[in-house]
Each structure stands twice: as C-alpha cells, then as structure tokens.
Design a protein around this motif. Structure first.
Motif, PDB file in Angstrom:
ATOM      1  N   LEU A 161       1.669   3.916   1.339  1.00  0.00           N
ATOM      2  CA  LEU A 161       2.904   4.086   2.092  1.00  0.00           C
ATOM      3  C   LEU A 161       4.111   4.197   1.156  1.00  0.00           C
ATOM      4  CD1 LEU A 161       2.754   1.772   5.242  1.00  0.00           C
ATOM      5  CD2 LEU A 161       3.016   4.250   5.182  1.00  0.00           C
ATOM      6  N   LEU A 162       4.151   3.306   0.176  1.00  0.00           N
ATOM      7  CA  LEU A 162       5.273   3.334  -0.757  1.00  0.00           C
ATOM      8  C   LEU A 162       5.351   4.677  -1.488  1.00  0.00           C
ATOM      9  CD1 LEU A 162       5.021  -0.256  -2.290  1.00  0.00           C
ATOM     10  CD2 LEU A 162       6.837   0.612  -0.812  1.00  0.00           C
ATOM     11  N   ILE A 197       6.038   7.706   1.254  1.00  0.00           N
ATOM     12  CA  ILE A 197       7.386   7.662   1.826  1.00  0.00           C
ATOM     13  C   ILE A 197       8.436   7.919   0.759  1.00  0.00           C
ATOM     14  CG2 ILE A 197       9.044   6.223   3.040  1.00  0.00           C
ATOM     15  CD1 ILE A 197       6.695   7.257   4.706  1.00  0.00           C
ATOM     16  N   ALA A 198       8.167   7.521  -0.473  1.00  0.00           N
ATOM     17  CA  ALA A 198       9.105   7.819  -1.553  1.00  0.00           C
ATOM     18  C   ALA A 198       9.236   9.337  -1.732  1.00  0.00           C
ATOM     19  CB  ALA A 198       8.643   7.165  -2.853  1.00  0.00           C
ATOM     20  N   VAL A 199       8.099  10.034  -1.653  1.00  0.00           N
ATOM     21  CA  VAL A 199       8.122  11.497  -1.768  1.00  0.00           C
ATOM     22  C   VAL A 199       8.874  12.108  -0.589  1.00  0.00           C
ATOM     23  CG1 VAL A 199       6.710  13.579  -1.779  1.00  0.00           C
ATOM     24  CG2 VAL A 199       6.006  11.594  -3.126  1.00  0.00           C
ATOM     25  N   LEU A 200       8.597  11.628   0.630  1.00  0.00           N
ATOM     26  CA  LEU A 200       9.267  12.158   1.815  1.00  0.00           C
ATOM     27  C   LEU A 200      10.770  11.878   1.787  1.00  0.00           C
ATOM     28  CD1 LEU A 200       6.684  11.303   4.630  1.00  0.00           C
ATOM     29  CD2 LEU A 200       7.140  13.525   3.565  1.00  0.00           C
ATOM     30  N   VAL A 235      11.185   1.984   6.100  1.00  0.00           N
ATOM     31  CA  VAL A 235       9.741   1.896   5.890  1.00  0.00           C
ATOM     32  C   VAL A 235       9.449   1.298   4.517  1.00  0.00           C
ATOM     33  CG1 VAL A 235       7.601   3.213   5.657  1.00  0.00           C
ATOM     34  CG2 VAL A 235       9.244   3.814   7.435  1.00  0.00           C
ATOM     35  N   LEU A 236      10.155   1.759   3.509  1.00  0.00           N
ATOM     36  CA  LEU A 236       9.960   1.224   2.155  1.00  0.00           C
ATOM     37  C   LEU A 236      10.290  -0.264   2.098  1.00  0.00           C
ATOM     38  CD1 LEU A 236      11.523   4.135   0.025  1.00  0.00           C
ATOM     39  CD2 LEU A 236       9.095   3.617   0.344  1.00  0.00           C
ATOM     40  N   GLY A 262       2.222 -12.497   9.175  1.00  0.00           N
ATOM     41  CA  GLY A 262       3.519 -11.926   8.816  1.00  0.00           C
ATOM     42  C   GLY A 262       3.356 -10.628   8.047  1.00  0.00           C
ATOM     43  N   LYS A 263       2.382 -10.608   7.116  1.00  0.00           N
ATOM     44  CA  LYS A 263       2.115  -9.387   6.370  1.00  0.00           C
ATOM     45  C   LYS A 263       1.660  -8.275   7.310  1.00  0.00           C
ATOM     46  CE  LYS A 263       0.935 -11.139   1.780  1.00  0.00           C
ATOM     47  NZ  LYS A 263      -0.056 -11.057   0.679  1.00  0.00           N
ATOM     48  N   PHE A 264       0.744  -8.625   8.210  1.00  0.00           N
ATOM     49  CA  PHE A 264       0.239  -7.630   9.152  1.00  0.00           C
ATOM     50  C   PHE A 264       1.367  -7.057  10.011  1.00  0.00           C
ATOM     51  CE2 PHE A 264      -4.302  -9.535   9.261  1.00  0.00           C
ATOM     52  CZ  PHE A 264      -4.579  -8.910   8.046  1.00  0.00           C
ATOM     53  N   THR A 265       2.249  -7.960  10.448  1.00  0.00           N
ATOM     54  CA  THR A 265       3.344  -7.523  11.305  1.00  0.00           C
ATOM     55  C   THR A 265       4.281  -6.559  10.575  1.00  0.00           C
ATOM     56  OG1 THR A 265       3.295  -9.592  12.556  1.00  0.00           O
ATOM     57  CG2 THR A 265       5.308  -8.267  12.694  1.00  0.00           C
ATOM     58  N   LEU A 266       4.690  -6.922   9.370  1.00  0.00           N
ATOM     59  CA  LEU A 266       5.601  -6.076   8.608  1.00  0.00           C
ATOM     60  C   LEU A 266       4.962  -4.736   8.254  1.00  0.00           C
ATOM     61  CD1 LEU A 266       7.215  -8.675   6.179  1.00  0.00           C
ATOM     62  CD2 LEU A 266       8.288  -7.557   8.133  1.00  0.00           C
ATOM     63  N   LEU A 267       3.696  -4.799   7.832  1.00  0.00           N
ATOM     64  CA  LEU A 267       3.021  -3.565   7.466  1.00  0.00           C
ATOM     65  C   LEU A 267       2.792  -2.684   8.693  1.00  0.00           C
ATOM     66  CD1 LEU A 267       1.894  -2.085   5.047  1.00  0.00           C
ATOM     67  CD2 LEU A 267      -0.322  -3.149   5.466  1.00  0.00           C
TER      68      LEU A 267
END
Length: 213
Positions: free
Chosen positions: A27-28, A31-34, A172-173, A187-192
């Motif tokens: 994702l990182l 999304i950085a490319v986008l 998103v980043l 918490g990790k699951f929720t944020l991701l």
C-alpha cells in the motif's frame, strides 16, 4: 509448567503478521506512486488552464480589433448614406448615381435588398443583408474566446480534483504507517482496513478522471 512461562504462540500468527506487513508495504509503495501521479496530472491540467486562459485573452483582443474594423466600416457607410439621402432630397440624380457607384460592397448588397422590398424598412442598415466587414470575424473570435475561457475553468477544476485526490492518498499513507506501530492487533487491523478502503475509493475515483500527458 510454572505460571510465569510464556504462552505458546498461536499457529499461523507469524504468517498473519507477515501478510499484514506485506500488505502495508504494498500500500505504501503503490499509493506513493499514485500520489506522485496525481501531482503530475494536477500540474499538467494547471498548465492547460493557463494556455486556455491565454488563448481566450488573445481571441478577445482580436475580436475587439475586428469589431472596431466593423464599426469603422459602418461609420464610413453611414456618412456615404447621409450624402445619398441629401442628394435624393434635392432630386440630384447625377449625384445620387455618383454616390451609389461608390457604395461599399456590403452597403450595395443591403441597398439592393432594401430597394427590392420597396424601401419599406428604415434603410439598408436595417436589412439583414448588411454585414460590415469584421462583424462575422468578431463573432467567431468572441465565440472562441468564450469556449477557451470555459475550457480554462474546466481544466482548473480537473487540476483541483487531482489535488483533492492527493489529500485522500495522503490519508491512506498516514493510516498505513500508523498501522505499523506497536499496538493491539485489532487496532492494526482497523487502521489497515480503513487505509485499504480509502485506497480502493481513491483508485476508483482516479479511474474516472481524464488524463493529460
């Protein structure tokens, strides 16, 4: 087994963590490319906006010049027509013929139409046939100026749309990066999960935007 001995790791826990980390890295990177692409498109559409505004301004100036030429031609025809009226009122046929021979092509056409209709209109200038030179050109240039101005506004909106989408991808980043911090698993699951949803929404919206290379 003593109470102080750590509980055995649940099967599959390590694999799940690696999958989460892999998804976060993907994702990182994606999304950085986008985000960079959105910035590029915003810049391109901003350039298109500037070009359109410049062309609209240029067309408007040319339209003003053409309209000025049309006014000058009308003024010259009006002065000649005034002399024709005076000569006609004095029954000076020779002078009337002399003046008519010097009508501009536009005035001559309108005069013939006016004469053919029995001279019922206010004069040849009231006829649709009278179009002084520069009139049509001015109308065309004004229409082009209006169109390019509208294009400029549309291009500006397109650039703004890409800029807004950049903000969404930045979110998103942020969410993805926060999901990599030490915290409880839910918490990790929720944020991701939120970052994935936001990324999908952003990509879907991005697919509907026009592209400028």
């Amino acid at each position: 087994m003593s109470d102080s001995q750590p509980a055995p790791a649940r099967p599959g826990g390590g694999i799940r963590e690696r999958l989460i980390d892999g998804l976060a890295v993907f994702l990182l990177s994606a999304i950085a490319v986008l985000t960079a692409w959105c910035g590029f498109q915003s810049s391109k559409w901003g350039g298109e906006m500037s070009i359109a505004f410049s062309e609209a301004s240029s067309a408007r100036v040319q339209a003003t010049d053409a309209a000025s030429s049309a006014r000058d031609a009308r003024s010259a025809d009006t002065a000649l027509w005034t002399q024709w009226i005076l000569a006609t009122s004095q029954d000076d046929a020779a002078l009337v013929g002399y003046i008519e021979a010097r009508f501009s092509p536009e005035l001559a056409v309108a005069f013939e139409a006016w004469d053919a209709e029995g001279r019922t209109a206010a004069g040849p200038f009231a006829m649709a046939e009278y179009v002084p030179p520069g009139t049509e050109r001015a109308a065309e240039l004004n229409a082009r100026a209006d169109q390019r101005f509208a294009d400029a506004l549309e291009n500006n909106q397109r650039g703004d749309n890409y800029s807004i989408l950049t903000v969404l991808f930045a979110l998103v980043l942020f969410l993805t990066a926060m999901s990599q911090r030490e915290m409880v698993r839910w918490g990790k699951f929720t944020l991701l999960g939120l970052s994935v949803v936001a990324a999908v929404v952003g990509i879907v919206i991005l697919a509907t935007f026009p592209i400028r290379i």
